[in-house]
Write an enzyme that holds these catalytic residues in place. Structure first.
Site, PDB file in Angstrom:
ATOM      1  N   ASN A 145      29.147  15.223  -4.711  1.00 14.81           N
ATOM      2  CA  ASN A 145      30.593  15.456  -4.800  1.00 14.81           C
ATOM      3  C   ASN A 145      30.957  15.957  -6.197  1.00 14.81           C
ATOM      4  O   ASN A 145      31.981  15.572  -6.770  1.00 14.81           O
ATOM      5  CB  ASN A 145      31.369  14.184  -4.471  1.00 14.81           C
TER       6      ASN A 145
ATOM      7  N   HIS B 207      27.480  23.822  -6.404  1.00 14.47           N
ATOM      8  CA  HIS B 207      28.261  22.626  -6.088  1.00 14.47           C
ATOM      9  C   HIS B 207      27.467  21.802  -5.093  1.00 14.47           C
ATOM     10  O   HIS B 207      27.105  22.281  -4.022  1.00 14.47           O
ATOM     11  CB  HIS B 207      29.626  22.984  -5.506  1.00 14.47           C
ATOM     12  N   CYS B 208      27.193  20.554  -5.437  1.00 13.36           N
ATOM     13  CA  CYS B 208      26.376  19.676  -4.599  1.00 13.36           C
ATOM     14  C   CYS B 208      27.283  18.718  -3.838  1.00 13.36           C
ATOM     15  O   CYS B 208      27.954  17.872  -4.439  1.00 13.36           O
ATOM     16  CB  CYS B 208      25.365  18.905  -5.458  1.00 13.36           C
ATOM     17  N   GLY B 209      27.299  18.854  -2.513  1.00 12.62           N
ATOM     18  CA  GLY B 209      28.115  17.967  -1.706  1.00 12.62           C
ATOM     19  C   GLY B 209      27.640  16.531  -1.748  1.00 12.62           C
ATOM     20  O   GLY B 209      28.449  15.602  -1.679  1.00 12.62           O
TER      21      GLY B 209
END
Length: 394
Positions: A194, A189-191
């Site tokens: 998002n 999951h890439c912040g």
């Protein structure tokens, strides 16, 4: 000279903080100052802030800070997306304001005013594409197709059901606790995006990393050529050698040229250093993910494989230890029947425990780098065979 040293120290501190924050957990930095700075930036500083807030403002403020943390780190939010847009917009603004006045110049034509804007626009487009594309959400409607596309290897993936979605969990998928959905071929999951990086948008994520590396490289080279052009147009080297009597050699001229650049073009120097550092980091990230794609592995699977390899190694060591123990017991029993070895032979005899205990990684999803690349560029869920399988199952 005081301003020059401040700029040099500022660049060094910026480099140290950026590298420590992004790369401090790498094995190469274990036990170093960079690892300690990384721990302080990611855990220590926040812990001190929580203690300070609790001591000064009370438990209610501490709960407010924790709720902000929950929103920023544990739920989908656009904070890092906004930060990215601010960074790239301000960087382009400062480059345009400080350097466009010298374009066209000695080494650059006027076209770079427009190609730079086009390059930034393409970068933002790839960013938005990665942010808002479907990463490969596994639903009840398509789970059977994903089960066919990604069979279980019975090593790190076995048949099971997602406890949250209540549907079969295809191999290589994972339920993202932040997005609250199962994602096929889950990577991470890439912040910044998002969004999850999975089966359908890994290609966009790789394109984003590679293009932004090229963008930073383009900006670094362009600013470097602007500065080189100013040196040429203002005949700085000629003035230093003829009027100031400095020897016409690189080692003699370099300190004076750098001093002149820092005094006259400090903004361009800072931008050049910033772009060079970010470019190197992006090159590292892209190289890491490209390597994973070439062997058809995901970031999530690297941890699974590491756990499996450690377990297999310990199991093999236990088997070797048991075999050695049995051999020792049988040797003691048979000592009366067998002639004893000489001390010389006993000293040089190799123990089974000294043999290398090998753990084997058997990645059944690795089908050769050509097919692996095709799987990233043309995901299974975008192919006709996937759609036909869906219609047959329906």
């Amino acid at each position: 000279m005081g301003v020059h040293w401040i700029l040099i120290c500022h660049g060094f501190v910026t480099l140290l903080v950026v590298v420590s924050f992004l790369c401090g957990q790498w094995p190469i930095f274990q036990g170093t100052l960079i690892e300690r700075i990384h721990y302080f930036l990611t855990f220590g500083a926040y812990d001190y802030i929580l203690r300070f807030v609790g001591a000064v403002f009370g438990s209610k403020c501490t709960k407010a800070v924790l709720s902000v943390e929950y929103y920023c780190c544990d739920r989908p939010n656009p904070v890092l997306q906004i930060i990215y847009l601010v960074i790239i917009s301000l960087t382009y603004y400062f480059i345009a304001k400080s350097s466009f006045a010298y374009i066209p110049g000695y080494y650059l034509s006027e076209i770079h005013r427009y190609t730079s804007l086009l390059a930034v626009a393409v970068g933002i487009l790839l960013f938005l594409l990665t942010c808002f594309s479907d990463p490969g959400t596994v639903k009840a409607e398509n789970v059977s197709q994903y089960l066919s596309a990604y069979p279980y290897d019975n090593i790190i993936y076995t048949e099971k059901e997602c406890s949250t979605c209540k549907i079969p969990k295809p191999a290589r998928s994972k339920h993202c606790s932040i997005c609250d959905r199962c994602v096929a071929r889950f990577d991470h999951h890439c912040g910044w995006m998002n969004n999850c990086i999975g089966e359908r948008n890994t290609r966009y994520f790789l394109a984003f990393l590679f293009w932004h590396f090229l963008l930073c490289l383009y900006g670094t080279v362009t600013i470097g050529l602007v500065l080189a052009g100013r040196l040429k147009e203002l005949r700085v080297v000629y003035i230093l050698t003829v009027y100031y009597g400095i020897e016409n050699s690189f080692l003699s001229l370099a300190p004076h040229v750098v001093q002149w650049l820092l005094g006259s073009y400090n903004t361009q120097i800072l931008l050049l250093v910033f772009l060079a550092i970010v470019g190197m980091l992006l090159a590292g990230f892209f190289g890491y993910h490209a390597k994973l794609c070439l062997c058809n592995t995901t970031t999530n699977e690297t941890f699974k494989w590491q756990d499996y390899m450690n377990w297999q190694k310990k199991l093999n060591e236990a088997k070797v230890s048991a075999a050695t123990l049995r051999a020792s017991i049988s040797g003691i029993v048979g000592d009366e029947r067998k002639p004893s070895l000489s001390k010389w032979k006993t000293f040089f005899r190799r123990s089974p425990l000294e043999d290398d205990v090998k753990a084997v990684k058997n990645n059944v999803y690795d089908k050769g780098f050509i097919q692996n690349i095709q799987e990233v560029i043309f995901p299974f869920s975008t192919r006709r065979s996937f759609t036909r399988a869906k219609s047959k199952s329906g």
